[in-house]
Design an enzyme around this catalytic site. Sequence first.
Site, PDB file in Angstrom:
ATOM      1  N   CYS A  37      67.216   9.531 -11.520  1.00 55.73           N
ATOM      2  CA  CYS A  37      67.735  10.204 -11.419  1.00 55.73           C
ATOM      3  C   CYS A  37      67.494  11.220 -10.364  1.00 55.73           C
ATOM      4  CB  CYS A  37      67.799  11.220 -12.776  1.00 55.73           C
ATOM      5  SG  CYS A  37      65.571  11.549 -12.873  1.00 55.73           S
ATOM      6  N   ASP A  39      64.694  12.894 -10.333  1.00 62.89           N
ATOM      7  CA  ASP A  39      63.668  13.961 -10.540  1.00 62.89           C
ATOM      8  C   ASP A  39      62.427  14.145 -10.195  1.00 62.89           C
ATOM      9  OD1 ASP A  39      65.894  15.053 -11.861  1.00 62.89           O
ATOM     10  OD2 ASP A  39      64.293  14.045 -13.777  1.00 62.89           O
ATOM     11  N   CYS A  63      63.837  17.010 -15.491  1.00 70.34           N
ATOM     12  CA  CYS A  63      64.810  17.350 -17.237  1.00 70.34           C
ATOM     13  C   CYS A  63      63.414  17.873 -18.518  1.00 70.34           C
ATOM     14  CB  CYS A  63      65.390  16.118 -17.491  1.00 70.34           C
ATOM     15  SG  CYS A  63      64.214  14.514 -18.187  1.00 70.34           S
ATOM     16  N   CYS A 106      61.197   8.897 -17.806  1.00 67.05           N
ATOM     17  CA  CYS A 106      60.517  10.297 -17.951  1.00 67.05           C
ATOM     18  C   CYS A 106      59.530  10.298 -18.026  1.00 67.05           C
ATOM     19  CB  CYS A 106      61.002  11.237 -17.974  1.00 67.05           C
ATOM     20  SG  CYS A 106      63.279  11.640 -18.473  1.00 67.05           S
TER      21      CYS A 106
END
Length: 134
Positions: A37, A39, A63, A106
Site C-alpha cells: 500500500c 505506507d 492507515c 500492517c
Amino acid sequence: MAYSDKVLDHYENPRNVGAFDKGDETIGTGMVGAPACGDVMKLQIKVGADGVIQDAKFKTYGCGSAIASSSLVTEWVKGKTLDQAMSIKNTQIAEELALPPVKIHCSILAEDAIKAAVLDYKTKHGVAESKEAA
Ligand code: FES
Ligand code: FES
C-alpha cells in the site's frame, strides 16, 4: 471496514509518537515500507547500557491499523531486551488488535520495523546478529 476498539484507541490516542536523534548511539532506527500500500513506518528504540529497551518512538504514514500496530509495539518493547524485542511476532500484534486478514500486512510492517531498529542498534555497536553478548 470497521476497526476494532483497540485499533481505534491506539489510532485516536497513539502512544509514543515522535522521534529520537538518529545519531545518538543509544538509539536504533528502523524504517520500513509496505509494498502492498505504500505506507511507511519509522520506529526507534532507546537502549540502556544493560541492553534493555528504555523507550521507543514511532512515526507512521499509513492507515489506522498501521498506526495502531506501531503504537502497540512501542509499548510492548519497553523493558524488553533486544532479543525479546526481536521475537515479537506480527501474529501477536494482529491478535491483540483483532486485525482482519486484509490488514495483516500492517502488523507485519510493525514487526519488520522493530526488527530493523534492533539491527540498526546492533550494527552501530558492532554486535554480530548471532552472538549478542549476554
Ligand atoms: Fe495504505 Fe492503508 S492502504 S493507508
Ligand atoms: Fe497498508 Fe495498513 S499499512 S493498509
